[in-house]
Write a protein that holds these residues in place. Structure first.
Motif, PDB file in Angstrom:
ATOM      1  N   ALA A   1      -1.220   6.639   0.387  1.00  0.00           N
ATOM      2  CA  ALA A   1      -1.471   7.898   1.366  1.00  0.00           C
ATOM      3  C   ALA A   1      -2.606   7.729   2.197  1.00  0.00           C
ATOM      4  O   ALA A   1      -2.570   7.993   3.558  1.00  0.00           O
ATOM      5  CB  ALA A   1      -1.208   9.147   0.713  1.00  0.00           C
ATOM      6  N   LEU A   2      -3.694   7.446   1.672  1.00  0.00           N
ATOM      7  CA  LEU A   2      -4.948   7.435   2.569  1.00  0.00           C
ATOM      8  C   LEU A   2      -5.047   6.171   3.481  1.00  0.00           C
ATOM      9  O   LEU A   2      -5.523   6.202   4.493  1.00  0.00           O
ATOM     10  CB  LEU A   2      -6.153   7.113   1.598  1.00  0.00           C
ATOM     11  N   ALA A   3      -4.630   5.018   3.049  1.00  0.00           N
ATOM     12  CA  ALA A   3      -4.145   3.929   3.930  1.00  0.00           C
ATOM     13  C   ALA A   3      -3.267   4.217   5.007  1.00  0.00           C
ATOM     14  O   ALA A   3      -3.499   3.731   5.919  1.00  0.00           O
ATOM     15  CB  ALA A   3      -3.631   2.735   3.021  1.00  0.00           C
ATOM     16  N   ARG A   4      -2.098   4.928   4.599  1.00  0.00           N
ATOM     17  CA  ARG A   4      -1.298   5.237   5.685  1.00  0.00           C
ATOM     18  C   ARG A   4      -1.817   6.501   6.836  1.00  0.00           C
ATOM     19  O   ARG A   4      -1.652   6.225   7.998  1.00  0.00           O
ATOM     20  CB  ARG A   4       0.144   5.736   5.262  1.00  0.00           C
ATOM     21  N   LEU A   5      -2.691   7.080   6.209  1.00  0.00           N
ATOM     22  CA  LEU A   5      -3.539   8.058   7.102  1.00  0.00           C
ATOM     23  C   LEU A   5      -4.464   7.402   8.136  1.00  0.00           C
ATOM     24  O   LEU A   5      -4.883   7.938   9.284  1.00  0.00           O
ATOM     25  CB  LEU A   5      -4.195   9.001   6.545  1.00  0.00           C
TER      26      LEU A   5
ATOM     27  N   GLY B   1      -0.812   5.034  14.127  1.00  0.00           N
ATOM     28  CA  GLY B   1       0.634   4.869  14.466  1.00  0.00           C
ATOM     29  C   GLY B   1       1.389   5.038  13.533  1.00  0.00           C
ATOM     30  O   GLY B   1       1.001   5.438  12.285  1.00  0.00           O
ATOM     31  N   ARG B   2       2.855   5.042  13.601  1.00  0.00           N
ATOM     32  CA  ARG B   2       3.889   5.373  12.677  1.00  0.00           C
ATOM     33  C   ARG B   2       4.095   4.347  11.792  1.00  0.00           C
ATOM     34  O   ARG B   2       4.641   3.334  12.287  1.00  0.00           O
ATOM     35  CB  ARG B   2       5.011   6.186  13.195  1.00  0.00           C
ATOM     36  N   GLN B   3       4.150   4.494  10.486  1.00  0.00           N
ATOM     37  CA  GLN B   3       4.640   3.496   9.611  1.00  0.00           C
ATOM     38  C   GLN B   3       6.050   3.712   9.157  1.00  0.00           C
ATOM     39  O   GLN B   3       6.272   4.965   8.705  1.00  0.00           O
ATOM     40  CB  GLN B   3       3.603   3.279   8.455  1.00  0.00           C
ATOM     41  N   LYS B   4       7.042   2.913   9.183  1.00  0.00           N
ATOM     42  CA  LYS B   4       8.241   3.185   8.432  1.00  0.00           C
ATOM     43  C   LYS B   4       8.345   2.683   7.229  1.00  0.00           C
ATOM     44  O   LYS B   4       9.323   1.937   6.877  1.00  0.00           O
ATOM     45  CB  LYS B   4       9.474   2.865   9.460  1.00  0.00           C
ATOM     46  N   LEU B   5       7.550   3.322   6.208  1.00  0.00           N
ATOM     47  CA  LEU B   5       7.465   2.478   4.851  1.00  0.00           C
ATOM     48  C   LEU B   5       8.082   3.883   4.005  1.00  0.00           C
ATOM     49  O   LEU B   5       7.365   5.219   4.023  1.00  0.00           O
ATOM     50  CB  LEU B   5       6.057   2.245   4.494  1.00  0.00           C
ATOM     51  N   SER B   6       8.765   3.506   3.043  1.00  0.00           N
ATOM     52  CA  SER B   6       9.161   4.571   1.975  1.00  0.00           C
ATOM     53  C   SER B   6       8.066   4.973   1.110  1.00  0.00           C
ATOM     54  O   SER B   6       6.824   4.326   0.869  1.00  0.00           O
ATOM     55  CB  SER B   6      10.155   3.879   0.900  1.00  0.00           C
TER      56      SER B   6
ATOM     57  N   ALA C   1      -5.658  -1.921   0.890  1.00  0.00           N
ATOM     58  CA  ALA C   1      -4.346  -1.035   1.003  1.00  0.00           C
ATOM     59  C   ALA C   1      -3.962  -0.809   2.353  1.00  0.00           C
ATOM     60  O   ALA C   1      -2.845  -0.803   2.974  1.00  0.00           O
ATOM     61  CB  ALA C   1      -4.012   0.330   0.364  1.00  0.00           C
ATOM     62  N   VAL C   2      -5.053  -0.465   3.444  1.00  0.00           N
ATOM     63  CA  VAL C   2      -4.844  -0.678   4.739  1.00  0.00           C
ATOM     64  C   VAL C   2      -4.240  -1.835   5.417  1.00  0.00           C
ATOM     65  O   VAL C   2      -3.244  -1.800   5.962  1.00  0.00           O
ATOM     66  CB  VAL C   2      -6.269   0.043   5.450  1.00  0.00           C
ATOM     67  N   LEU C   3      -4.914  -2.763   4.898  1.00  0.00           N
ATOM     68  CA  LEU C   3      -4.269  -4.201   5.390  1.00  0.00           C
ATOM     69  C   LEU C   3      -2.989  -4.627   4.801  1.00  0.00           C
ATOM     70  O   LEU C   3      -2.224  -5.179   5.810  1.00  0.00           O
ATOM     71  CB  LEU C   3      -5.578  -5.292   4.818  1.00  0.00           C
ATOM     72  N   LEU C   4      -2.737  -4.261   3.663  1.00  0.00           N
ATOM     73  CA  LEU C   4      -1.407  -4.419   3.018  1.00  0.00           C
ATOM     74  C   LEU C   4      -0.360  -3.355   3.875  1.00  0.00           C
ATOM     75  O   LEU C   4       0.713  -4.118   4.036  1.00  0.00           O
ATOM     76  CB  LEU C   4      -1.409  -3.995   1.610  1.00  0.00           C
ATOM     77  N   VAL C   5      -0.853  -2.441   3.793  1.00  0.00           N
ATOM     78  CA  VAL C   5       0.207  -1.702   5.071  1.00  0.00           C
ATOM     79  C   VAL C   5       0.602  -2.351   6.192  1.00  0.00           C
ATOM     80  O   VAL C   5       1.531  -2.144   6.759  1.00  0.00           O
ATOM     81  CB  VAL C   5      -0.277  -0.141   5.007  1.00  0.00           C
TER      82      VAL C   5
ATOM     83  N   GLU D   1       4.009  -3.568   7.561  1.00  0.00           N
ATOM     84  CA  GLU D   1       4.474  -2.889   8.730  1.00  0.00           C
ATOM     85  C   GLU D   1       5.206  -4.066   9.638  1.00  0.00           C
ATOM     86  O   GLU D   1       5.939  -3.846  10.302  1.00  0.00           O
ATOM     87  CB  GLU D   1       3.669  -1.893   9.502  1.00  0.00           C
ATOM     88  N   GLY D   2       3.955  -5.030   9.827  1.00  0.00           N
ATOM     89  CA  GLY D   2       4.191  -5.985  10.799  1.00  0.00           C
ATOM     90  C   GLY D   2       5.631  -6.861   9.977  1.00  0.00           C
ATOM     91  O   GLY D   2       6.527  -7.336  10.939  1.00  0.00           O
ATOM     92  N   ALA D   3       5.765  -7.218   8.810  1.00  0.00           N
ATOM     93  CA  ALA D   3       7.085  -7.933   8.286  1.00  0.00           C
ATOM     94  C   ALA D   3       8.206  -7.253   8.390  1.00  0.00           C
ATOM     95  O   ALA D   3       9.343  -7.809   8.861  1.00  0.00           O
ATOM     96  CB  ALA D   3       6.725  -8.102   6.990  1.00  0.00           C
TER      97      ALA D   3
END
Length: 86
Positions: A17-21, A25-30, A72-76, A80-82
């Motif tokens: 959750a911190l990584a997504r914050l 931009g908006r991430q379309k991850l479940s 985790a930020v790098l993995l997100v 997202e790129g994939a």
């Protein structure tokens, strides 16, 4: 043993959750993908902290937590790129 697994899942969710914050931009991850990326980030952070001798892979200290969030930020970003390429 069960508490370590539950703790890892909880910390993974927080780190994801911190990584997504942090990532703009908006991430379309479940929520499940966020959990998985957070857990993997937590394991990477714990591993890096243990290599530096500041912690254990299953016990995140401050430096391990920072490494976990960065991983985790790098993995997100990679996830997202994939997903955007498909």
């Amino acid at each position: 043993m069960i508490f370590q697994i539950l703790g890892l899942l909880f910390i993974g969710l927080v780190i994801g959750a911190l990584a997504r914050l942090i990532k703009p931009g908006r991430q379309k991850l479940s929520i499940w993908m966020t959990l998985v990326l957070g857990v993997v980030g937590a394991l990477i952070g714990g591993f890096l902290a243990s290599l530096l001798g500041t912690g254990n892979i299953f016990e995140l200290d401050f430096l391990g937590f920072v490494f976990a969030v960065v991983a985790a930020v790098l993995l997100v970003g990679v996830a997202e790129g994939a997903s955007a390429r498909k």
